[in-house]
Design a protein around this motif. Structure first.
Motif, PDB file in Angstrom:
ATOM      1  N   HIS A 286     -21.967 -18.873 -17.542  1.00 55.97           N
ATOM      2  CA  HIS A 286     -22.988 -18.969 -16.143  1.00 55.97           C
ATOM      3  C   HIS A 286     -22.142 -18.650 -15.022  1.00 55.97           C
ATOM      4  O   HIS A 286     -22.794 -18.707 -13.997  1.00 55.97           O
ATOM      5  N   ALA A 287     -20.803 -19.119 -15.113  1.00 56.54           N
ATOM      6  CA  ALA A 287     -19.752 -18.990 -14.018  1.00 56.54           C
ATOM      7  C   ALA A 287     -19.637 -17.420 -13.457  1.00 56.54           C
ATOM      8  O   ALA A 287     -19.870 -16.426 -14.136  1.00 56.54           O
ATOM      9  N   SER A 288     -19.265 -17.275 -12.228  1.00 58.61           N
ATOM     10  CA  SER A 288     -18.846 -15.968 -11.425  1.00 58.61           C
ATOM     11  C   SER A 288     -17.440 -15.781 -11.223  1.00 58.61           C
ATOM     12  O   SER A 288     -17.014 -14.659 -11.370  1.00 58.61           O
ATOM     13  N   VAL A 289     -16.712 -17.001 -11.360  1.00 62.32           N
ATOM     14  CA  VAL A 289     -15.281 -16.948 -11.066  1.00 62.32           C
ATOM     15  C   VAL A 289     -14.636 -18.362 -11.574  1.00 62.32           C
ATOM     16  O   VAL A 289     -15.226 -19.544 -11.508  1.00 62.32           O
ATOM     17  N   VAL A 290     -13.265 -18.194 -12.028  1.00 63.26           N
ATOM     18  CA  VAL A 290     -12.640 -19.325 -12.259  1.00 63.26           C
ATOM     19  C   VAL A 290     -11.575 -19.166 -11.425  1.00 63.26           C
ATOM     20  O   VAL A 290     -10.837 -18.403 -11.105  1.00 63.26           O
ATOM     21  N   ILE A 291     -11.343 -20.359 -10.791  1.00 68.73           N
ATOM     22  CA  ILE A 291     -10.319 -20.508  -9.450  1.00 68.73           C
ATOM     23  C   ILE A 291      -9.400 -21.817  -9.962  1.00 68.73           C
ATOM     24  O   ILE A 291      -9.741 -22.831 -10.419  1.00 68.73           O
ATOM     25  N   GLY A 292      -8.027 -21.582  -9.779  1.00 67.87           N
ATOM     26  CA  GLY A 292      -7.107 -22.700  -9.974  1.00 67.87           C
ATOM     27  C   GLY A 292      -5.812 -22.080 -10.388  1.00 67.87           C
ATOM     28  O   GLY A 292      -5.189 -21.128 -10.065  1.00 67.87           O
ATOM     29  N   ASN A 293      -4.964 -23.146 -11.145  1.00 67.30           N
ATOM     30  CA  ASN A 293      -3.900 -22.561 -11.853  1.00 67.30           C
ATOM     31  C   ASN A 293      -3.531 -23.087 -13.320  1.00 67.30           C
ATOM     32  O   ASN A 293      -2.564 -23.313 -13.580  1.00 67.30           O
ATOM     33  N   SER A 294      -4.407 -23.068 -13.855  1.00 66.45           N
ATOM     34  CA  SER A 294      -4.559 -23.409 -15.273  1.00 66.45           C
ATOM     35  C   SER A 294      -4.429 -22.195 -16.171  1.00 66.45           C
ATOM     36  O   SER A 294      -4.877 -21.064 -15.991  1.00 66.45           O
ATOM     37  N   SER A 295      -3.839 -22.468 -17.450  1.00 68.78           N
ATOM     38  CA  SER A 295      -3.397 -21.265 -18.428  1.00 68.78           C
ATOM     39  C   SER A 295      -4.756 -20.651 -18.741  1.00 68.78           C
ATOM     40  O   SER A 295      -4.605 -19.587 -19.345  1.00 68.78           O
ATOM     41  N   SER A 296      -5.919 -21.592 -18.809  1.00 70.64           N
ATOM     42  CA  SER A 296      -6.868 -21.036 -19.425  1.00 70.64           C
ATOM     43  C   SER A 296      -7.767 -20.130 -18.591  1.00 70.64           C
ATOM     44  O   SER A 296      -8.240 -18.887 -19.076  1.00 70.64           O
ATOM     45  N   GLY A 297      -7.268 -19.956 -17.402  1.00 66.22           N
ATOM     46  CA  GLY A 297      -7.657 -18.940 -16.596  1.00 66.22           C
ATOM     47  C   GLY A 297      -7.239 -17.449 -16.832  1.00 66.22           C
ATOM     48  O   GLY A 297      -7.749 -16.422 -16.726  1.00 66.22           O
ATOM     49  N   ALA A 335      -8.910 -17.704  -0.128  1.00 73.03           N
ATOM     50  CA  ALA A 335     -10.186 -16.999   0.433  1.00 73.03           C
ATOM     51  C   ALA A 335     -10.263 -15.382   0.179  1.00 73.03           C
ATOM     52  O   ALA A 335     -11.155 -15.092  -0.351  1.00 73.03           O
ATOM     53  N   GLU A 336      -9.262 -14.786   0.722  1.00 71.08           N
ATOM     54  CA  GLU A 336      -9.067 -13.406   0.197  1.00 71.08           C
ATOM     55  C   GLU A 336      -9.096 -13.100  -1.355  1.00 71.08           C
ATOM     56  O   GLU A 336      -9.744 -12.149  -1.590  1.00 71.08           O
ATOM     57  N   ALA A 337      -8.549 -13.801  -2.043  1.00 74.92           N
ATOM     58  CA  ALA A 337      -8.756 -13.725  -3.772  1.00 74.92           C
ATOM     59  C   ALA A 337      -9.949 -13.860  -4.164  1.00 74.92           C
ATOM     60  O   ALA A 337     -10.489 -13.183  -5.005  1.00 74.92           O
ATOM     61  N   ILE A 338     -10.727 -14.962  -3.607  1.00 77.39           N
ATOM     62  CA  ILE A 338     -12.020 -15.208  -3.873  1.00 77.39           C
ATOM     63  C   ILE A 338     -13.082 -14.196  -3.537  1.00 77.39           C
ATOM     64  O   ILE A 338     -13.972 -13.757  -4.382  1.00 77.39           O
ATOM     65  N   THR A 339     -12.800 -13.592  -2.487  1.00 78.01           N
ATOM     66  CA  THR A 339     -13.701 -12.598  -1.965  1.00 78.01           C
ATOM     67  C   THR A 339     -13.818 -11.269  -2.981  1.00 78.01           C
ATOM     68  O   THR A 339     -14.558 -10.776  -3.229  1.00 78.01           O
ATOM     69  N   GLU A 340     -12.183 -11.010  -3.204  1.00 78.84           N
ATOM     70  CA  GLU A 340     -12.183 -10.063  -4.208  1.00 78.84           C
ATOM     71  C   GLU A 340     -12.711 -10.087  -5.567  1.00 78.84           C
ATOM     72  O   GLU A 340     -13.579  -9.277  -6.000  1.00 78.84           O
ATOM     73  N   ALA A 341     -12.432 -11.540  -6.316  1.00 80.99           N
ATOM     74  CA  ALA A 341     -13.101 -11.889  -7.406  1.00 80.99           C
ATOM     75  C   ALA A 341     -14.758 -11.690  -7.544  1.00 80.99           C
ATOM     76  O   ALA A 341     -15.100 -11.303  -8.408  1.00 80.99           O
ATOM     77  N   LEU A 342     -15.126 -11.927  -6.311  1.00 83.87           N
ATOM     78  CA  LEU A 342     -16.942 -12.000  -6.145  1.00 83.87           C
ATOM     79  C   LEU A 342     -17.081 -10.604  -5.778  1.00 83.87           C
ATOM     80  O   LEU A 342     -18.591 -10.269  -5.663  1.00 83.87           O
ATOM     81  N   SER A 343     -16.557  -9.529  -5.755  1.00 84.88           N
ATOM     82  CA  SER A 343     -16.841  -8.183  -5.545  1.00 84.88           C
ATOM     83  C   SER A 343     -17.468  -7.343  -6.480  1.00 84.88           C
ATOM     84  O   SER A 343     -17.112  -7.942  -7.896  1.00 84.88           O
ATOM     85  N   PRO A 344     -18.246  -6.932  -6.347  1.00 89.06           N
ATOM     86  CA  PRO A 344     -18.854  -5.925  -7.532  1.00 89.06           C
ATOM     87  C   PRO A 344     -17.949  -5.177  -8.373  1.00 89.06           C
ATOM     88  O   PRO A 344     -17.979  -4.969  -9.612  1.00 89.06           O
ATOM     89  N   LYS A 345     -16.737  -4.464  -7.892  1.00 93.37           N
ATOM     90  CA  LYS A 345     -15.776  -3.786  -8.659  1.00 93.37           C
ATOM     91  C   LYS A 345     -14.991  -4.552  -9.471  1.00 93.37           C
ATOM     92  O   LYS A 345     -14.777  -4.307 -10.645  1.00 93.37           O
ATOM     93  N   MET A 346     -14.550  -6.087  -8.781  1.00 91.37           N
ATOM     94  CA  MET A 346     -13.916  -6.642  -9.874  1.00 91.37           C
ATOM     95  C   MET A 346     -14.832  -7.340 -10.782  1.00 91.37           C
ATOM     96  O   MET A 346     -14.371  -7.747 -12.031  1.00 91.37           O
ATOM     97  N   ARG A 347     -16.146  -7.725 -10.617  1.00 89.20           N
ATOM     98  CA  ARG A 347     -17.065  -8.185 -11.430  1.00 89.20           C
ATOM     99  C   ARG A 347     -17.216  -7.186 -12.592  1.00 89.20           C
ATOM    100  O   ARG A 347     -17.294  -7.457 -13.931  1.00 89.20           O
ATOM    101  N   ALA A 348     -17.145  -5.848 -12.330  1.00 91.56           N
ATOM    102  CA  ALA A 348     -17.455  -5.040 -13.229  1.00 91.56           C
ATOM    103  C   ALA A 348     -15.997  -4.708 -14.098  1.00 91.56           C
ATOM    104  O   ALA A 348     -15.948  -4.597 -15.309  1.00 91.56           O
ATOM    105  N   LEU A 349     -14.924  -4.759 -13.414  1.00 89.39           N
ATOM    106  CA  LEU A 349     -13.851  -4.650 -14.288  1.00 89.39           C
ATOM    107  C   LEU A 349     -13.597  -6.039 -15.137  1.00 89.39           C
ATOM    108  O   LEU A 349     -13.246  -5.677 -16.521  1.00 89.39           O
TER     109      LEU A 349
END
Length: 387
Positions: A286-297, A335-349
């Motif tokens: 259900h998530a849109s993005v994972v944020i942090g520094n865990s190897s799971s990401g 913040a810049e990376a989160i913006t990229e992650a939530l973009s349609p382009k990155m979601r599609a990738l």
């Protein structure tokens, strides 16, 4: 003849990966599964996650305490000493035929040292990897040299273990067990998950986990966490499910910051000591993005079809999927990376689910390899493999 195979688990993270392996080994007629729990599993402040093991129907044969006062490097060394002595007693009582370990945490070096000195063959999962921003990197390679059988997550990691002098026939590319979990675990019902989280799973949702980067001296773990929380403030509509850090040096300084942030943002932020494997993988759906520094990401999340924002240098050096965005530790970088992650382009990738850690039949390959080792015991002395 029945073989005693002992799995040692010390955190919610490694147990989440190891549980399907433990269940399959327990079902083998020729295996007597043994479980040893230690470190964070036995700490109430981290959720007393040993209960997750027993609640899943497993018996914990030994519990090795290693809690010591302090949040610095010296306290971790003292904890390792406590773990080393406790593992000696546990192995003495259990008399396993081999010991299964995953990963690279500081306490696992103590576990591996005890097993090696007691001449117990070690099966090491996830060797050959690189994470330059954490002391775990050196510990992982040290455990490799103490181990008999190596189950790596990619072919590149397999080659690296061989480069370290391990015989090729003892190094098996199995793929990552976490990816197998992502594809094979039946998720929780959405309503049940929402009830547990006390959060509606609509709109954009971030799963956030941030650990100390123990080889990063550019800023303290608390300072880096503050930058992450500042970045999250830039997205007031983003719901966040945050989990506690591990208990590496500096981890205790992060928790009060997370508690305060969750308290200030009750409308959109939830904080948990541990989600457990089932809830974690269910939430990823259900998530849109994972944020942090865990190897799971890096390892697991690409197979869930969502982007990862990987912060700082903690995981630097790991092979990554195209859906993993690496960024600096400043609030603006995050913040810049989160913006990229939530973009349609990155979601599609991310939706393409490209993952270098995927391999068909991972769990079957692991079981076959471990059983082959068990059938060949007692193990012969290792020879250094020259290239």
């Amino acid at each position: 003849m029945e073989k005693r195979i002992c799995i040692v688990t010390t955190t919610r993270a490694d147990w989440g990966l190891l549980m399907p392996l433990a269940r399959r080994l327990a079902a083998e007629p020729a295996v007597r599964l043994q479980l040893v729990a230690s470190n964070m599993h036995l700490m109430p402040e981290f959720g007393m996650t040993v209960n997750e093991i027993t609640d899943a129907g497993f018996t914990v044969d030994e519990r090795v305490e290693m809690a010591v006062a302090g949040d610095d490097e010296a306290s971790r060394v003292r904890a390792m000493a406590m773990c080393l002595g406790g593992m000696a007693g546990a192995f003495e009582r259990l008399r396993p035929d081999c010991v299964v370990l995953l990963g690279d945490r500081y306490e696992m070096l103590a576990v591996a040292s005890a097993a090696a000195v007691m001449r117990l063959p070690i099966v090491h999962i996830a060797g050959g990897e690189v994470s330059e921003g954490a002391v775990d990197d050196s510990i992982r390679h040290a455990i490799t040299k103490l181990s008999t059988l190596h189950l790596t997550a990619t072919e590149a990691y397999r080659r690296r273990v061989i480069q370290m002098g391990e015989a090729p026939d003892t190094v098996v590319n199995t793929g990552a067990i976490g990816v197998w979990n992502a594809f094979n675990i039946k998720p929780l019902d959405r309503n049940a998950l929402e009830d547990f989280l006390d959060l509606r799973l609509d709109g954009d949702i971030a799963v956030v986990t941030y650990h100390p980067a123990t080889n990063d001296s550019s800023a303290s773990p608390a300072e880096q966490t503050s930058a992450l929380l500042e970045a999250l403030d830039s997205f007031p509509a983003l719901k966040c499910v945050i989990t506690y850090p591990n208990n590496d040096a500096g981890g205790a300084s992060i928790i009060p910051l997370l508690k305060s942030y969750a308290e200030r943002n009750r409308d959109r932020v939830r904080l948990f000591q541990s989600l457990g494997m089932l809830r974690y993988h269910s939430l990823l759906r259900h998530a849109s993005v994972v944020i942090g520094n865990s190897s799971s990401g890096i390892v697991e999340v690409p197979s869930a079809g969502i982007p990862t924002v990987e912060i700082g240098i903690r995981q630097r050096g790991r092979i990554s999927a195209p859906s993993v965005i690496h960024c600096g530790s400043s609030a603006s970088d995050i913040a810049e990376a989160i913006t990229e992650a939530l973009s349609p382009k990155m979601r599609a990738l991310a939706g393409l689910r490209q993952n270098p850690y995927y391999k068909a039949g991972t769990l079957d390959i692991m079981i076959y390899s471990i059983m082959a080792l068990a059938d060949s015991l007692p193990a012969q002395p290792k020879h250094f493999h020259d290239l």
